[in-house]
Each structure stands twice: as C-alpha cells, then as structure tokens.
Design a protein around this motif. Structure first.
Motif, mmCIF file in Angstrom:
data_model
loop_
_atom_site.group_PDB
_atom_site.id
_atom_site.type_symbol
_atom_site.label_atom_id
_atom_site.label_comp_id
_atom_site.label_asym_id
_atom_site.label_seq_id
_atom_site.Cartn_x
_atom_site.Cartn_y
_atom_site.Cartn_z
ATOM 1 N N GLU A 148 -3.788 -5.164 -5.784
ATOM 2 C CA GLU A 148 -3.338 -3.792 -5.532
ATOM 3 C C GLU A 148 -2.639 -3.706 -4.179
ATOM 4 N N ALA A 149 -1.306 -3.749 -4.203
ATOM 5 C CA ALA A 149 -0.526 -3.778 -2.962
ATOM 6 C C ALA A 149 -0.614 -2.479 -2.177
ATOM 7 N N SER A 150 -0.956 -1.379 -2.829
ATOM 8 C CA SER A 150 -0.994 -0.085 -2.135
ATOM 9 C C SER A 150 -2.231 0.071 -1.253
ATOM 10 N N ILE A 151 -3.219 -0.810 -1.409
ATOM 11 C CA ILE A 151 -4.426 -0.753 -0.587
ATOM 12 C C ILE A 151 -4.361 -1.887 0.424
ATOM 13 N N ARG A 152 -4.493 -1.547 1.710
ATOM 14 C CA ARG A 152 -4.350 -2.518 2.792
ATOM 15 C C ARG A 152 -5.596 -2.509 3.670
ATOM 16 N N HIS A 153 -6.319 -3.602 3.660
ATOM 17 C CA HIS A 153 -7.463 -3.760 4.560
ATOM 18 C C HIS A 153 -6.983 -4.474 5.823
ATOM 19 N N ARG A 154 -7.238 -3.873 6.971
ATOM 20 C CA ARG A 154 -6.783 -4.407 8.260
ATOM 21 C C ARG A 154 -7.964 -5.063 8.983
ATOM 22 N N ILE A 155 -7.861 -6.373 9.206
ATOM 23 C CA ILE A 155 -8.936 -7.122 9.854
ATOM 24 C C ILE A 155 -8.402 -7.717 11.149
ATOM 25 N N ALA B 177 -10.628 4.261 3.002
ATOM 26 C CA ALA B 177 -9.799 5.472 3.046
ATOM 27 C C ALA B 177 -9.369 5.837 4.462
ATOM 28 N N LEU B 178 -10.056 5.328 5.478
ATOM 29 C CA LEU B 178 -9.731 5.672 6.854
ATOM 30 C C LEU B 178 -8.522 4.916 7.387
ATOM 31 N N GLY B 179 -8.255 3.736 6.822
ATOM 32 C CA GLY B 179 -7.113 2.945 7.269
ATOM 33 C C GLY B 179 -7.273 2.340 8.654
ATOM 34 N N LEU B 180 -8.504 2.260 9.155
ATOM 35 C CA LEU B 180 -8.736 1.753 10.506
ATOM 36 C C LEU B 180 -8.852 0.227 10.505
ATOM 37 N N PRO B 181 -8.415 -0.423 11.597
ATOM 38 C CA PRO B 181 -8.649 -1.865 11.712
ATOM 39 C C PRO B 181 -10.134 -2.129 11.968
ATOM 40 N N VAL B 182 -10.617 -3.265 11.431
ATOM 41 C CA VAL B 182 -12.022 -3.627 11.572
ATOM 42 C C VAL B 182 -12.115 -4.977 12.277
ATOM 43 N N TYR B 183 -12.892 -5.007 13.340
ATOM 44 C CA TYR B 183 -13.139 -6.221 14.115
ATOM 45 C C TYR B 183 -14.586 -6.614 13.886
ATOM 46 N N GLY B 184 -14.799 -7.752 13.239
ATOM 47 C CA GLY B 184 -16.154 -8.179 12.937
ATOM 48 C C GLY B 184 -16.704 -9.105 14.003
ATOM 49 N N MET B 185 -17.993 -8.966 14.297
ATOM 50 C CA MET B 185 -18.684 -9.881 15.201
ATOM 51 C C MET B 185 -19.863 -10.479 14.441
ATOM 52 N N ASN B 186 -19.926 -11.798 14.424
ATOM 53 C CA ASN B 186 -20.861 -12.496 13.557
ATOM 54 C C ASN B 186 -22.305 -12.404 14.043
ATOM 55 N N CYS B 187 -23.121 -11.735 13.245
ATOM 56 C CA CYS B 187 -24.562 -11.708 13.474
ATOM 57 C C CYS B 187 -25.273 -12.207 12.218
ATOM 58 N N GLU C 245 -5.498 -10.064 16.956
ATOM 59 C CA GLU C 245 -4.386 -10.143 16.011
ATOM 60 C C GLU C 245 -4.841 -9.603 14.660
ATOM 61 N N GLU C 246 -3.941 -8.886 14.005
ATOM 62 C CA GLU C 246 -4.298 -8.204 12.754
ATOM 63 C C GLU C 246 -3.837 -8.990 11.532
ATOM 64 N N GLU C 247 -4.733 -9.117 10.556
ATOM 65 C CA GLU C 247 -4.409 -9.650 9.241
ATOM 66 C C GLU C 247 -4.561 -8.519 8.236
ATOM 67 N N VAL C 248 -3.657 -8.462 7.257
ATOM 68 C CA VAL C 248 -3.720 -7.430 6.227
ATOM 69 C C VAL C 248 -4.031 -8.089 4.890
ATOM 70 N N ILE C 249 -5.020 -7.578 4.202
ATOM 71 C CA ILE C 249 -5.460 -8.121 2.922
ATOM 72 C C ILE C 249 -5.342 -7.039 1.854
ATOM 73 N N ASN C 250 -4.775 -7.410 0.722
ATOM 74 C CA ASN C 250 -4.734 -6.520 -0.446
ATOM 75 C C ASN C 250 -5.861 -6.920 -1.401
ATOM 76 N N PRO C 251 -6.667 -5.981 -1.842
ATOM 77 C CA PRO C 251 -7.781 -6.321 -2.733
ATOM 78 C C PRO C 251 -7.332 -6.466 -4.183
ATOM 79 N N LEU C 252 -8.229 -6.992 -4.990
ATOM 80 C CA LEU C 252 -8.051 -7.030 -6.432
ATOM 81 C C LEU C 252 -8.661 -5.780 -7.048
ATOM 82 N N VAL C 253 -8.069 -5.315 -8.132
ATOM 83 C CA VAL C 253 -8.642 -4.235 -8.923
ATOM 84 C C VAL C 253 -9.236 -4.841 -10.189
ATOM 85 N N MET C 254 -10.487 -4.529 -10.468
ATOM 86 C CA MET C 254 -11.132 -4.943 -11.702
ATOM 87 C C MET C 254 -11.309 -3.731 -12.607
ATOM 88 N N ARG C 255 -10.887 -3.878 -13.851
ATOM 89 C CA ARG C 255 -11.127 -2.856 -14.881
ATOM 90 C C ARG C 255 -11.891 -3.547 -16.007
#
Length: 255
Positions: A230-237, A57-67, A90-100
């Motif tokens: 779900e195109a309306s949800i954008r995860h920024r990595i 819900a925050l819409g913030l980009p997330v930078y992961g560091m492998n631990c 560099e930013e990649e945008v991922i749209n998630p799947l919705v499961m019902r």
C-alpha cells in the motif's frame, strides 16, 4: 531536526523498558501524542511494529531505542545526547502490506503488515494452496506448512528464517517464500515486483485448515487471502547515521 522538537515517549510493558521510560522522561520530558513532533519507542522489534501501527494516522517519525532482544528496527539504547541523536537521525520510509482474508463464514478481515503476511497450516496436515499473481494462476497446487509475502524491511525476519531472500531496503520488490514445501518439493519461492497483487486460495480447507497472520494479528479458517503493498501509507522510521536499514540488511548477509 532541532533540539527543541517535542518528544512523545512510548514503552513496552517490560521492566527494562519501563525503567528506561522513567529515566528518559525525567531527563527530556514527554508530551502527548497529539502535541508531539517525534515519537521515541522503547522496547523491541515487536513493540516498534505495535507503535508504527498504532500511530500510523499521525504521520510522525518514530525513533526506536532497543530495550528488547534483537532490535533490528531499533537504535542502540543510550540516555545521553538524545536530542542530538534525533537531530542527526536519518529517515527510512516503509510501505506496509495490506491483507484481505476471507474466512469460512464469509467474513472479510483486513489488516496491515510492516514485515510480512503469512499463511500457516492450522492442523496436522500440510496446507494446500493455489497461488495467483496479478490475476494469473502461477501455481495450481502448493503443498507446504505455509507461505508468506514479505516487504524488504521484513525480509530478515520470518522470511529469512524460512530461507527466503534478503531484499535491499530500497528494492521495489516483495519476497514470496514457502515454508517446508512438500510439492513442488524444491520450490524456493519468488521475488515479485512491489506492485504485485498476490492471492492464495486454500484448497481442501475443511481437511487442511489454514490461518493467516499480519504482523502478529491472526485470522483462522481462511479460504482466501489477498496481499498487496500500500503505497499511500508511509511509516517513517529514524535511525542513527550509518545504522539504517540498508546497513543492517548488508550486515545480516556478511556476518
């Protein structure tokens, strides 16, 4: 991204990740999520998925560091030059799947999946599924240990282990992959357009119980499962230059 960006550090509960958290917070400081401009997640791929879901819900980009272990969604861990790495990322945008998923008691369960939604047999006998795509029955009966629908980002995870195809990260496609298909015995699955709506109906559910799973969140005794992107949800990595998902997907296919 400038060096002055405010960072919120999050870490898994492992000893390695917690030690990294203490070191990085001491070096760079950390702000609460509601004041952050970027999130740095410390852990493995599982923690990255947890972070993306939890901060969606925050819409913030997330930078992961492998631990963790594999770290497909993570960057290499390093304590030096983090501000510069974030600035160059560099930013990649991922749209998630919705499961019902509808269970035997009539309850509707909704969940999101960044990697895949999978159906798995929950008893000694193989699952028996009917597969419908965009309202048209494509397979009256699929007998298997399970089946999954994967995003491009998740195509190197469970999907690849089940001998599904690796999808380019920019592909407007989803992978539909069976696990240990018994009938049709040699069916290897299908590549679907990203806009596809997939429905699985569980046949003989009392005799052949099935569970559904969306990125580790499981629902038992399902009768039907519907899945779509779900195109309306954008995860920024965020990734270090030259180490984004496109390069990682290519690397998986040529090693």
């Amino acid at each position: 991204m400038q060096a002055s960006k405010r960072i919120a550090f999050l870490a898994s509960e492992t000893e390695v990740a917690q030690a990294a958290l203490a070191t990085l917070v001491a070096a760079y400081g950390s702000v609460p999520l509601d004041r952050a401009e970027v999130i740095v997640a410390l852990g493995g791929d599982g923690f990255m998925l947890h972070t993306l879901h939890g901060t969606q819900a925050l819409g913030l980009p997330v930078y992961g560091m492998n631990c963790g272990t594999i770290g497909f969604l993570m960057n290499e861990y390093g304590e030096e030059g983090l501000a510069e790495r974030l600035a160059a990322a560099e930013e990649e945008v991922i749209n998630p799947l919705v499961m019902r998923a509808v269970t035997a008691d009539g309850t509707l369960h909704r969940a999101l999946a960044i990697n895949e939604v999978s159906l798995l047999r929950a008893g000694p006998q193989a699952a028996k599924l009917k597969v419908t795509i965009d309202g048209k029955v494509r397979m009256e009966e699929l007998i298997c240990d399970g089946a999954l629908v994967s995003t491009p980002a998740g195509s190197t995870a469970y999907n690849y282990s089940a001998h599904g195809p690796i999808l380019p990260i920019g592909a407007e496609a989803l992978a539909l992959t069976p696990m240990a298909a018994f009938r049709p015995r040699r069916w290897r699955g299908a590549i679907l357009p990203k806009t596809a709506h997939v429905r699985f109906d569980v046949l003989e559910a009392d005799k052949r119980p099935v569970m559904a799973d969306a990125d580790g969140r499981s629902v038992r005794n399902v009768l039907s499962v519907e899945i779509h992107s779900e195109a309306s949800i954008r995860h920024r990595i965020l990734f270090d230059p030259g180490h984004g998902l496109e390069e990682r997907l290519a690397h998986e296919q040529f090693v």
